[in-house]
Design an enzyme around this catalytic site. Structure first.
Site, PDB file in Angstrom:
ATOM      1  CG  LEU A   1      -2.001  -1.051   1.324  1.00 36.30           C
ATOM      2  CD1 LEU A   1      -2.722  -0.950   2.660  1.00 36.30           C
ATOM      3  CD2 LEU A   1      -2.979  -0.920   0.185  1.00 36.30           C
ATOM      4  CG  ASP A   2       0.522   4.102  -3.084  1.00 37.10           C
ATOM      5  OD1 ASP A   2       1.330   3.253  -3.503  1.00 37.10           O
ATOM      6  OD2 ASP A   2      -0.367   4.619  -3.780  1.00 37.10           O
ATOM      7  CE  LYS A   3       6.380   7.870   4.737  1.00 36.63           C
ATOM      8  NZ  LYS A   3       7.655   8.642   4.650  1.00 36.63           N
TER       9      LYS A   3
ATOM     10  CG  HIS B   1       1.510   6.236  -6.726  1.00 32.88           C
ATOM     11  ND1 HIS B   1       1.324   6.053  -5.371  1.00 32.88           N
ATOM     12  CD2 HIS B   1       2.731   6.819  -6.858  1.00 32.88           C
ATOM     13  CE1 HIS B   1       2.376   6.501  -4.712  1.00 32.88           C
ATOM     14  NE2 HIS B   1       3.250   6.960  -5.585  1.00 32.88           N
TER      15      HIS B   1
END
Length: 524
Positions: free
Chosen positions: A110-112, A196
């Protein structure tokens, strides 16, 4: 201590303890030399001691049982990166505060700045099943969008959005949950996981994602009791979902029949099937899937919905006592009570302040007292429906004892749940099936009659393996059906008992949970 993996006939003691999260190999060697380890009650000071499996291993006075595979559900918070280690930033593995194995890793990323469901494990095979593009595993997110998401955006997502030169996304499902001035709240279902990806998809339609949260991955759903940063071991039920892709964790299993309870499931609070669900039912029927209603209602109580049943051919009625072909208007199977059982239930009905409803030949019978007390029973809004669908008789108990009719189902309506419990104790010695439903009702069926058995019989009649069926419900009288089906689905508004019996939960009956079940599992 459990058996060691088959690929290893033996395992060094220091490696074993390191795998179990007791420390680094170098640290463990020192502590083993100091006598902190024992095997089967004997002190062992040799780090290279060979374990064969089955031995009782203690380290620092604590039992160390071997687990080949471990699984954690983590609610990843924003600001933490999805990596096993990083010299500068906090990683998701840093959030696992208990002693942990060195071979753990996050499944996917998962993105930050994205939060939500993340699985932490050391099971590479399972990770492949969840992540491999060819497995088509659904990943569901909720997002807040800066901008007004339109139906045109929904169409573009469904068609497969051209994001940029590097990415043309696979078809995705975009649902508008709520819209405010220049702000939208949506749910997105994708089967990819490109860098993303969701943010890039919305940018391609001129909008920005300001908040993103993953709520499910395959059939594994985020436990909302976990605050961001919290984690827990997977439950036995969740582990079964992961085991070899069982029950549709991937798209390897194809489902060909879905059975819906009606009240609280297929019907919303306005006693209607939503337009989205109607459309999904028609699509499923057009794709050759069987859609079934499975209800405690009689045939006469179901027929008013006939116009909404386009695409539904079969009905499990009266909690399984009757199987009916709606297309051909004929009874496929009918089961009735023995006369002596009817007499015993009539006697029980006199013990409390009970209103009766009986079903015979697909018709429902009540007394005028039932109609007069709808308000007290909390179902006053159904007066028109009751007057339309029920046959009113002066003395229902007299009809039961006359022997002139055979009954498929007998419902005992109580004023309180306490009275219902007392009736339940009284019917335990009677050879019949009982189930709770709403409004303190105790539903009685002939011995062996349940929605679950009826689903098995209908699957056999149609030639569909029971493993290829889905059952969807919301209350205790649906549990037998969920246990029989290949996939058990609880509505978001389901009671706790049914949720425990289910493999997965969908949205509520007010939020098109039935449509979700069709598109997510039956048509996947």
């Amino acid at each position: 201590m459990k058996e060691l993996p088959e690929r290893e006939n033996t395992m060094r003691l220091d490696k074993y303890l390191a795998d179990m999260g007791c420390g680094t190999r170098s640290e463990l060697r020192r502590r083993i030399h100091k006598g902190e380890a024992s095997v089967d009650g004997r002190s062992v000071k040799d780090p290279g001691y060979s374990l064969k499996g089955g031995e009782a291993v203690l380290f620092a006075g604590k039992d160390v049982s071997y687990e080949e595979k471990v699984y954690y559900m983590l609610h990843k918070p924003a600001g933490v990166i999805s990596a096993s280690e990083d010299k500068k930033a906090e990683t998701v593995l840093d959030l696992i505060r208990e002693p942990k194995r060195r071979d753990l890793f996050p499944v996917g990323r998962l993105d930050k700045d994205t939060e939500g469901l993340l699985l932490i494990t050391n099971d590479g095979d399972m990770a492949h099943r969840l992540l491999a593009p060819g497995k088509h595993v659904d990943k569901v997110y909720e997002a807040e969008i800066d901008g007004n998401v339109t139906e045109d955006d929904v169409r573009k997502f469904e068609e497969g959005l051209v994001v940029d030169k590097a990415l043309t996304a696979l078809p995705a499902k975009l649902e508008i949950l709520k819209a405010e001035e220049n702000r939208s709240y949506v749910r997105i279902t994708i089967q990819e996981g490109k860098f993303h990806q969701i943010k890039r998809m919305f940018r391609a339609v001129g909008k920005e994602v300001t908040y993103l949260k993953r709520i499910s991955m395959g059939m594994l759903t985020l436990d909302e009791s976990l605050a961001p940063g919290e984690y827990r071991r997977l439950t036995e039920k969740e582990l079964k979902l992961l085991e070899k892709g069982k029950r549709g964790m991937t798209a390897d299993r194809k489902y060909n029949m879905i059975a819906f309870d009606m009240d609280g499931t297929l019907l919303n609070s306005r006693n209607r099937i939503s337009e989205k669900t109607e459309n999904a039912i028609r699509e499923a029927a057009g794709a050759g899937r069987a859609v079934v209603i499975a209800t405690g209602r009689s045939l006469t109580e179901v027929l008013p919905y006939r116009k909404q049943f386009e695409g539904i051919r079969y009905a499990i009625l009266e909690s399984g006592a009757m199987l009916y072909d709606l297309d051909e208007d004929r009874v496929l199977k009918r089961v009735v009570f023995p006369r002596e059982t009817v007499e015993k239930l009539e006697a029980v009905s006199r013990k409390e302040d009970i209103l009766l409803q009986v079903m015979a030949d697909g018709k429902s019978y009540i007394e005028q007292a039932f109609v007069d007390r709808l308000e007290a029973m909390g179902v006053a809004g159904l007066r028109e429906f009751v007057e339309q669908c029920e046959t009113v008789v002066p003395d229902l108990r007299k009809v039961m004892l006359s022997g002139e009719m055979e009954f498929e189902k007998i419902n005992l309506y109580h004023v309180s749940k306490e009275e219902r419990l007392r009736s339940l104790e009284r019917v335990r010695e009677i050879d019949a099936e009982s189930a709770f439903s709403a409004n303190a009702s105790l539903e009685m069926s002939p011995s062996g009659v349940t929605k679950g058995n009826a689903l098995r019989e209908l699957a056999e009649m149609t030639g569909i393996p029971i493993e290829e069926t889905i059952a969807v419900g919301d209350s205790g009288n649906d549990i037998a059906m969920l246990k029989a089906a290949g996939l058990a689905v609880a509505m978001g508004n389901a009671d706790e008992e049914l949720r425990e019996a289910a493999d997965v939960t969908v949205a509520t009956n007010e939020e098109d949970g039935c449509e979700e079940a069709i598109r997510r599992f039956l048509l996947a």
